[in-house]
Design a protein around this motif. Structure first.
Motif, PDB file in Angstrom:
ATOM      1  N   TRP A  45      20.958  67.748  61.729  1.00  0.00           N
ATOM      2  CA  TRP A  45      19.884  66.796  61.434  1.00  0.00           C
ATOM      3  C   TRP A  45      19.481  66.011  62.686  1.00  0.00           C
ATOM      4  N   TYR A  46      20.455  65.797  63.510  1.00  0.00           N
ATOM      5  CA  TYR A  46      20.225  65.099  64.782  1.00  0.00           C
ATOM      6  C   TYR A  46      21.275  65.620  65.763  1.00  0.00           C
ATOM      7  N   PRO A  47      21.121  65.365  67.076  1.00  0.00           N
ATOM      8  CA  PRO A  47      22.039  65.958  68.059  1.00  0.00           C
ATOM      9  C   PRO A  47      23.512  65.649  67.765  1.00  0.00           C
ATOM     10  N   GLN A 281      24.167  39.099  82.228  1.00  0.00           N
ATOM     11  CA  GLN A 281      23.172  39.782  81.381  1.00  0.00           C
ATOM     12  C   GLN A 281      23.793  40.864  80.494  1.00  0.00           C
ATOM     13  N   GLY A 282      23.307  40.927  79.248  1.00  0.00           N
ATOM     14  CA  GLY A 282      23.646  42.037  78.357  1.00  0.00           C
ATOM     15  C   GLY A 282      22.351  42.660  77.883  1.00  0.00           C
ATOM     16  N   THR A 283      22.358  43.966  77.697  1.00  0.00           N
ATOM     17  CA  THR A 283      21.126  44.638  77.261  1.00  0.00           C
ATOM     18  C   THR A 283      21.165  44.867  75.751  1.00  0.00           C
ATOM     19  N   LEU A 284      20.018  45.180  75.200  1.00  0.00           N
ATOM     20  CA  LEU A 284      19.954  45.639  73.814  1.00  0.00           C
ATOM     21  C   LEU A 284      20.427  47.098  73.773  1.00  0.00           C
ATOM     22  N   SER A 285      20.752  47.560  72.574  1.00  0.00           N
ATOM     23  CA  SER A 285      21.262  48.917  72.424  1.00  0.00           C
ATOM     24  C   SER A 285      20.118  49.896  72.131  1.00  0.00           C
ATOM     25  N   HIS A 286      20.193  51.068  72.734  1.00  0.00           N
ATOM     26  CA  HIS A 286      19.252  52.149  72.380  1.00  0.00           C
ATOM     27  C   HIS A 286      19.955  53.489  72.490  1.00  0.00           C
ATOM     28  N   ARG A 287      19.262  54.513  72.024  1.00  0.00           N
ATOM     29  CA  ARG A 287      19.774  55.876  72.193  1.00  0.00           C
ATOM     30  C   ARG A 287      18.606  56.809  72.416  1.00  0.00           C
ATOM     31  N   HIS A 288      18.922  57.931  73.049  1.00  0.00           N
ATOM     32  CA  HIS A 288      17.881  58.893  73.385  1.00  0.00           C
ATOM     33  C   HIS A 288      18.529  60.254  73.595  1.00  0.00           C
ATOM     34  N   THR A 289      17.718  61.305  73.530  1.00  0.00           N
ATOM     35  CA  THR A 289      18.220  62.605  73.946  1.00  0.00           C
ATOM     36  C   THR A 289      18.409  62.528  75.459  1.00  0.00           C
ATOM     37  N   VAL A 317      33.760  55.610  86.774  1.00  0.00           N
ATOM     38  CA  VAL A 317      32.783  56.570  86.233  1.00  0.00           C
ATOM     39  C   VAL A 317      32.805  56.450  84.714  1.00  0.00           C
ATOM     40  N   PHE A 318      31.653  56.462  84.068  1.00  0.00           N
ATOM     41  CA  PHE A 318      31.629  56.584  82.613  1.00  0.00           C
ATOM     42  C   PHE A 318      30.407  57.388  82.193  1.00  0.00           C
ATOM     43  N   VAL A 319      30.475  57.929  80.965  1.00  0.00           N
ATOM     44  CA  VAL A 319      29.401  58.827  80.531  1.00  0.00           C
ATOM     45  C   VAL A 319      28.888  58.446  79.140  1.00  0.00           C
ATOM     46  N   VAL A 320      27.584  58.637  78.970  1.00  0.00           N
ATOM     47  CA  VAL A 320      26.938  58.413  77.678  1.00  0.00           C
ATOM     48  C   VAL A 320      26.350  59.742  77.202  1.00  0.00           C
ATOM     49  N   PRO A 321      26.905  60.303  76.116  1.00  0.00           N
ATOM     50  CA  PRO A 321      26.357  61.562  75.605  1.00  0.00           C
ATOM     51  C   PRO A 321      24.975  61.368  74.971  1.00  0.00           C
ATOM     52  N   SER A 322      24.264  62.468  74.878  1.00  0.00           N
ATOM     53  CA  SER A 322      22.959  62.467  74.227  1.00  0.00           C
ATOM     54  C   SER A 322      23.046  61.823  72.840  1.00  0.00           C
ATOM     55  N   MET A 348      15.232  67.529  79.759  1.00  0.00           N
ATOM     56  CA  MET A 348      14.804  67.173  78.398  1.00  0.00           C
ATOM     57  C   MET A 348      13.285  67.010  78.336  1.00  0.00           C
ATOM     58  N   LYS A 349      12.739  66.304  79.320  1.00  0.00           N
ATOM     59  CA  LYS A 349      11.308  65.998  79.267  1.00  0.00           C
ATOM     60  C   LYS A 349      10.458  67.230  79.542  1.00  0.00           C
ATOM     61  N   SER A 350      10.897  68.086  80.464  1.00  0.00           N
ATOM     62  CA  SER A 350      10.055  69.248  80.752  1.00  0.00           C
ATOM     63  C   SER A 350      10.114  70.254  79.612  1.00  0.00           C
ATOM     64  N   LEU A 351      11.154  70.172  78.779  1.00  0.00           N
ATOM     65  CA  LEU A 351      11.224  71.054  77.608  1.00  0.00           C
ATOM     66  C   LEU A 351      10.674  70.359  76.353  1.00  0.00           C
ATOM     67  N   ASP A 352      10.111  69.177  76.556  1.00  0.00           N
ATOM     68  CA  ASP A 352       9.501  68.406  75.456  1.00  0.00           C
ATOM     69  C   ASP A 352      10.538  68.019  74.393  1.00  0.00           C
ATOM     70  N   LEU A 353      11.747  67.657  74.840  1.00  0.00           N
ATOM     71  CA  LEU A 353      12.829  67.331  73.907  1.00  0.00           C
ATOM     72  C   LEU A 353      13.212  65.850  73.944  1.00  0.00           C
ATOM     73  N   TRP A 354      12.406  65.036  74.607  1.00  0.00           N
ATOM     74  CA  TRP A 354      12.756  63.611  74.746  1.00  0.00           C
ATOM     75  C   TRP A 354      12.484  62.854  73.445  1.00  0.00           C
TER      76      TRP A 354
END
Ligand code: 1HN
Length: 370
Positions: A45-47, A281-289, A317-322, A348-354
């Motif tokens: 349903w989603y990644p 500073q703290g940011t708001l939360s978001h997610r993206h492909t 080093v840290f990582v954020v998955p899609s 992602m963007k060149s394959l129109d998956l953003w």
């Protein structure tokens, strides 16, 4: 919005019977299978990233790099690297998504031989003063927090001119992506080393003026002709931007390293950013492909990734998955923090998956449909 439930028409919901099990075995004998047995899994349903959010402490890893520098020679190892193996992506040696990252150490006076590959590479320097890299004959000197690229197909080699201290830098490559696409090639330089041009840092001299584009230079490659991006200019640009803008709600003051000829990403498969979080500073939360690998260029703080807190400090080093929710916090009340990151957004963007969604300041979620 659709209901996320597999027990409905439009999803596969065939239950196993003895007769079906026999049928599946017969299909397997014929090197085939029934789609409905895998359909829900291959059409999530989603990644559903295999990689998990991860953090690697530089303090913990540095002694292992020093050990590696004693245990194996550069010539035997090719490149002496300890890489980040995400527990969910050991199959492809990826740190997150289809991105590889590792920490490379070069002893004083050491150099590595020249080679090229179809995968694209980038470096972010963590420590040491003597680092150099020759990319397509341009010898570049790079220092701590400098960013450099080795686009697909370019001959490259590097070394450490210092008499006293090692160089440690972070490599980033799209190797898992290129291998997954069965499109990788590799070649060792016939002479083992390139003959560098007489002028050092020539790509920076030619293309590093920022808003001034040299006239009379044609460039039709898909990557940036500017191959190195010094920290001082990057930090100054962020501080200047911070005077006129709060940046984005999800990343603070953030700038992308770009191809100066196009304003687009530095390479066709990977992009890179440097961002500044103001004191406290703290940011708001978001997610993206799209997958992101971070290195803490400056300061200390924490990020919350899919509800899990990761505390970080310089060179970690840290990582954020899609599609993972993430927000960043600078935990120093008196000084800014900077995060270097690279990503697969151009892919992602060149394959129109953003696809992207995020919280707004009132706690509501801005849904963006795919
Ligand atoms: C590579 O060519 C380098 O040139 C570093 O320093 C790391 C990891 C996988 C494949 C090629 C380098 C690499 C790599």
């Amino acid at each position: 919005m659709t209901t996320i439930d597999d027990d409905q028409i439009g999803r596969a919901r065939v239950r196993d019977t003895e007769e079906l099990k026999a049928f599946y075995s017969e299909l397997e004998e014929m090197n085939t299978a029934a789609l409905w047995t895998v359909a829900n899994e291959i059409e999530p349903w989603y990644p559903q990233p295999k990689a998990v959010p991860m953090h690697w402490s530089y303090e913990a890893l540095r002694p292992k790099l020093i050990e590696a520098a004693k245990l194996v020679t550069g010539d035997d190892a090719g490149r002496r690297v300890v890489y980040m193996a995400n527990p969910g992506r050991k199959d492809v040696s990826a740190a997150v998504g289809l991105l590889y990252t590792g920490l490379q150490i070069m002893n004083p006076g050491e150099s590595m031989s020249a080679h090229r590959h179809a995968a694209s590479a980038l470096r972010f320097v963590l420590e040491g003063e003597g680092a150099w890299t020759i990319v397509e004959g341009d010898r570049l000197t790079v220092g701590p927090r400098d960013f450099a690229i080795t686009p697909r197909g370019t001959w490259h080699e590097h070394g450490n001119d210092s008499d006293t201290s090692p160089v440690i830098w972070q490599d980033g490559l799209d190797i898992p992506l290129i291998n997954t696409l069965d499109a990788n090639f590799y070649a060792v330089h016939p002479e083992l080393h390139q003959v560098p041009g007489k002028v050092l840092n020539s790509t920076v001299l030619r293309h590093g003026a920022g808003t001034l584009k040299p006239v009379g230079f044609d460039w039709n490659k898909k990557y940036s002709p500017l191959l190195a991006f010094p920290w001082e200019k990057t930090y100054e640009a962020l501080l200047n931007l911070a005077k006129v803008s709060d940046g984005t709600p999800y990343d603070g003051v953030i700038m992308e390293y770009v191809n100066p000829m196009t304003g687009g990403s530095v390479m066709p498969t990977m992009g890179a950013h440097m961002q500044l979080l103001q004191a406290g500073q703290g940011t708001l939360s978001h997610r993206h492909t799209g997958n992101v690998v971070y290195n803490v260029a400056k300061g200390k703080g924490h990020s919350i990734i899919n509800g899990q807190r990761f505390d970080w400090k310089e060179k970690d080093v840290f990582v954020v998955p899609s599609w993972a929710w993430h927000e960043h916090h600078n935990d120093d009340a008196n000084d800014d923090a900077c995060l270097f990151s690279f990503n697969d957004f151009p892919t992602m963007k060149s394959l129109d998956l953003w696809v992207e969604e995020g919280y707004d300041a009132n706690g509501g979620v801005q849904y963006l449909d795919f």
